[in-house]
Design a protein around this motif. Sequence first.
Motif, PDB file in Angstrom:
ATOM      1  N   ARG A 144       0.850  -1.184   0.000  1.00 38.09           N
ATOM      2  CA  ARG A 144       0.000   0.000   0.000  1.00 38.09           C
ATOM      3  C   ARG A 144       0.894   1.245   0.000  1.00 38.09           C
ATOM      4  N   THR A 145       0.276   2.391  -0.243  1.00 33.00           N
ATOM      5  CA  THR A 145       0.959   3.671  -0.132  1.00 33.00           C
ATOM      6  C   THR A 145       0.495   4.336   1.155  1.00 33.00           C
ATOM      7  N   ALA A 146       1.409   4.525   2.080  1.00 36.01           N
ATOM      8  CA  ALA A 146       1.093   5.112   3.384  1.00 36.01           C
ATOM      9  C   ALA A 146       2.353   5.791   3.920  1.00 36.01           C
ATOM     10  N   PRO A 147       2.199   6.724   4.875  1.00 40.08           N
ATOM     11  CA  PRO A 147       3.387   7.342   5.477  1.00 40.08           C
ATOM     12  C   PRO A 147       4.290   6.294   6.102  1.00 40.08           C
ATOM     13  N   LYS A 148       5.593   6.524   5.989  1.00 44.30           N
ATOM     14  CA  LYS A 148       6.587   5.566   6.476  1.00 44.30           C
ATOM     15  C   LYS A 148       7.362   6.150   7.659  1.00 44.30           C
ATOM     16  N   VAL A 149       7.408   5.387   8.764  1.00 49.73           N
ATOM     17  CA  VAL A 149       8.113   5.793   9.980  1.00 49.73           C
ATOM     18  C   VAL A 149       9.228   4.783  10.243  1.00 49.73           C
ATOM     19  N   LEU A 150      10.432   5.275  10.436  1.00 48.86           N
ATOM     20  CA  LEU A 150      11.586   4.423  10.703  1.00 48.86           C
ATOM     21  C   LEU A 150      12.080   4.660  12.119  1.00 48.86           C
ATOM     22  N   GLU A 151      12.178   3.580  12.920  1.00 51.10           N
ATOM     23  CA  GLU A 151      12.773   3.686  14.253  1.00 51.10           C
ATOM     24  C   GLU A 151      14.128   2.994  14.253  1.00 51.10           C
ATOM     25  N   ALA A 153      23.198  14.440   8.142  1.00 53.07           N
ATOM     26  CA  ALA A 153      23.020  14.776   6.729  1.00 53.07           C
ATOM     27  C   ALA A 153      22.368  13.620   5.973  1.00 53.07           C
ATOM     28  N   LEU A 154      22.711  12.387   6.335  1.00 51.17           N
ATOM     29  CA  LEU A 154      22.087  11.219   5.715  1.00 51.17           C
ATOM     30  C   LEU A 154      20.594  11.176   6.022  1.00 51.17           C
ATOM     31  N   LEU A 155      20.211  11.470   7.259  1.00 49.03           N
ATOM     32  CA  LEU A 155      18.796  11.481   7.627  1.00 49.03           C
ATOM     33  C   LEU A 155      18.027  12.545   6.837  1.00 49.03           C
ATOM     34  N   ALA A 181      21.955   0.170  10.987  1.00 44.11           N
ATOM     35  CA  ALA A 181      21.066   1.210  10.477  1.00 44.11           C
ATOM     36  C   ALA A 181      21.720   2.054   9.396  1.00 44.11           C
ATOM     37  N   VAL A 182      22.991   2.384   9.561  1.00 46.15           N
ATOM     38  CA  VAL A 182      23.663   3.237   8.577  1.00 46.15           C
ATOM     39  C   VAL A 182      23.707   2.548   7.217  1.00 46.15           C
ATOM     40  N   GLU A 183      24.022   1.269   7.198  1.00 43.96           N
ATOM     41  CA  GLU A 183      24.082   0.553   5.928  1.00 43.96           C
ATOM     42  C   GLU A 183      22.706   0.448   5.283  1.00 43.96           C
ATOM     43  N   VAL A 184      21.684   0.219   6.083  1.00 45.36           N
ATOM     44  CA  VAL A 184      20.324   0.156   5.529  1.00 45.36           C
ATOM     45  C   VAL A 184      19.934   1.502   4.939  1.00 45.36           C
ATOM     46  N   LEU A 185      20.183   2.576   5.681  1.00 44.71           N
ATOM     47  CA  LEU A 185      19.827   3.902   5.184  1.00 44.71           C
ATOM     48  C   LEU A 185      20.583   4.245   3.907  1.00 44.71           C
ATOM     49  N   GLN A 186      21.851   3.941   3.887  1.00 44.75           N
ATOM     50  CA  GLN A 186      22.662   4.288   2.729  1.00 44.75           C
ATOM     51  C   GLN A 186      22.250   3.519   1.486  1.00 44.75           C
ATOM     52  N   ASN A 187      21.898   2.244   1.647  1.00 47.96           N
ATOM     53  CA  ASN A 187      21.785   1.362   0.491  1.00 47.96           C
ATOM     54  C   ASN A 187      20.389   0.872   0.167  1.00 47.96           C
ATOM     55  N   GLU A 188      19.459   0.920   1.130  1.00 50.12           N
ATOM     56  CA  GLU A 188      18.140   0.335   0.871  1.00 50.12           C
ATOM     57  C   GLU A 188      16.984   1.336   0.939  1.00 50.12           C
ATOM     58  N   ILE A 189      17.182   2.473   1.598  1.00 46.91           N
ATOM     59  CA  ILE A 189      16.105   3.454   1.757  1.00 46.91           C
ATOM     60  C   ILE A 189      16.293   4.582   0.748  1.00 46.91           C
ATOM     61  N   ALA A 190      15.305   4.792  -0.094  1.00 49.44           N
ATOM     62  CA  ALA A 190      15.406   5.827  -1.122  1.00 49.44           C
ATOM     63  C   ALA A 190      15.363   7.215  -0.503  1.00 49.44           C
ATOM     64  N   ASP A 191      16.031   8.156  -1.141  1.00 51.80           N
ATOM     65  CA  ASP A 191      15.998   9.543  -0.682  1.00 51.80           C
ATOM     66  C   ASP A 191      14.561  10.066  -0.708  1.00 51.80           C
ATOM     67  N   GLY A 192      14.190  10.795   0.344  1.00 56.56           N
ATOM     68  CA  GLY A 192      12.875  11.409   0.408  1.00 56.56           C
ATOM     69  C   GLY A 192      11.728  10.449   0.622  1.00 56.56           C
ATOM     70  N   SER A 193      12.007   9.216   1.052  1.00 55.86           N
ATOM     71  CA  SER A 193      10.938   8.206   1.161  1.00 55.86           C
ATOM     72  C   SER A 193      10.363   8.067   2.556  1.00 55.86           C
ATOM     73  N   LEU A 194      10.971   8.718   3.563  1.00 56.36           N
ATOM     74  CA  LEU A 194      10.520   8.556   4.944  1.00 56.36           C
ATOM     75  C   LEU A 194       9.765   9.792   5.415  1.00 56.36           C
TER      76      LEU A 194
END
Length: 263
Positions: free
Chosen positions: A68-75, A169-171, A128-141
């Motif tokens: 689905r398309t919904a807001p995404k929250v990352l902890e 800066a990554l966040l 978390a750093v590796e996931v953010l860098q490589n798996e989470i698209a920019d502007g997706s959270l």
Amino acid sequence: MTDPFSSDGAKAPPKPYTPGDGRREIRSFVLRQGRFTPAQQRAFEDRWPRFGLDYTGTPRDLDAVFGRTAPKVLEIGFGNGEALRFAARQDPSRDYIGLEVHAPGVGRLLNALADDDSGHVRLYHHDAVEVLQNEIADGSLDEVRIYFPDPWHKKRHNKRRLVQPEFAALLVRKLRPGGRLHAATDWRDYAEQMWDVLDATPGLANRAGPRGHVPRPDWRPETHFQRRGEKLGHGVWDLLYDRIERDRIEDHAGAPALDSPAR
């Protein structure tokens, strides 16, 4: 990386996370796995296919993950999962992603998610750093939450703290404009460092003004980390930042008062 299949063709549970060699010299964590109970092991075997995300090192379509398309929250660093479970139960309209390197906490939360039938939560057992860098698209959270990260309170260990300029800066890259960063700590010295870093990060604006903090929002429960800190005489600081366009930073001083979870 985990072995994708077991000998009988069934998807295998992930192996305990171990940091890769040579990718980052300084990490914000040391693996102290503690007691891994049989119930937590079974959670990896039985619950991971439904709630787990295997790290692949490639960009991931989060809408496809949740269907689905919904807001995404990352902890980041959810510990035993207390706050993440609370948030998922309170607000099923948003999708939640949890990151944790310590296997016992992941196993415990996997069982809790199954009990709650929380189909809108997924977990990474990875850095978390590796996931953010490589798996989470920019502007997706829509939101990033960092609750009670390891304070590394000895001065010689401060360099291991998660909240550093490069990480901030990554966040900013991963948050959408209008998104939110919520950090909480019970160490005054770490709160000071968070202000030093986050107040100076382009694209972030402190909701409470420079070096400001807010009362605990309704969406963050009073966790055992907070209760422990208060028993030790620590204060608790909730820092709330809005992700804004860089040319709007000076205009943000008149931001609205703290509200319910942004959507």
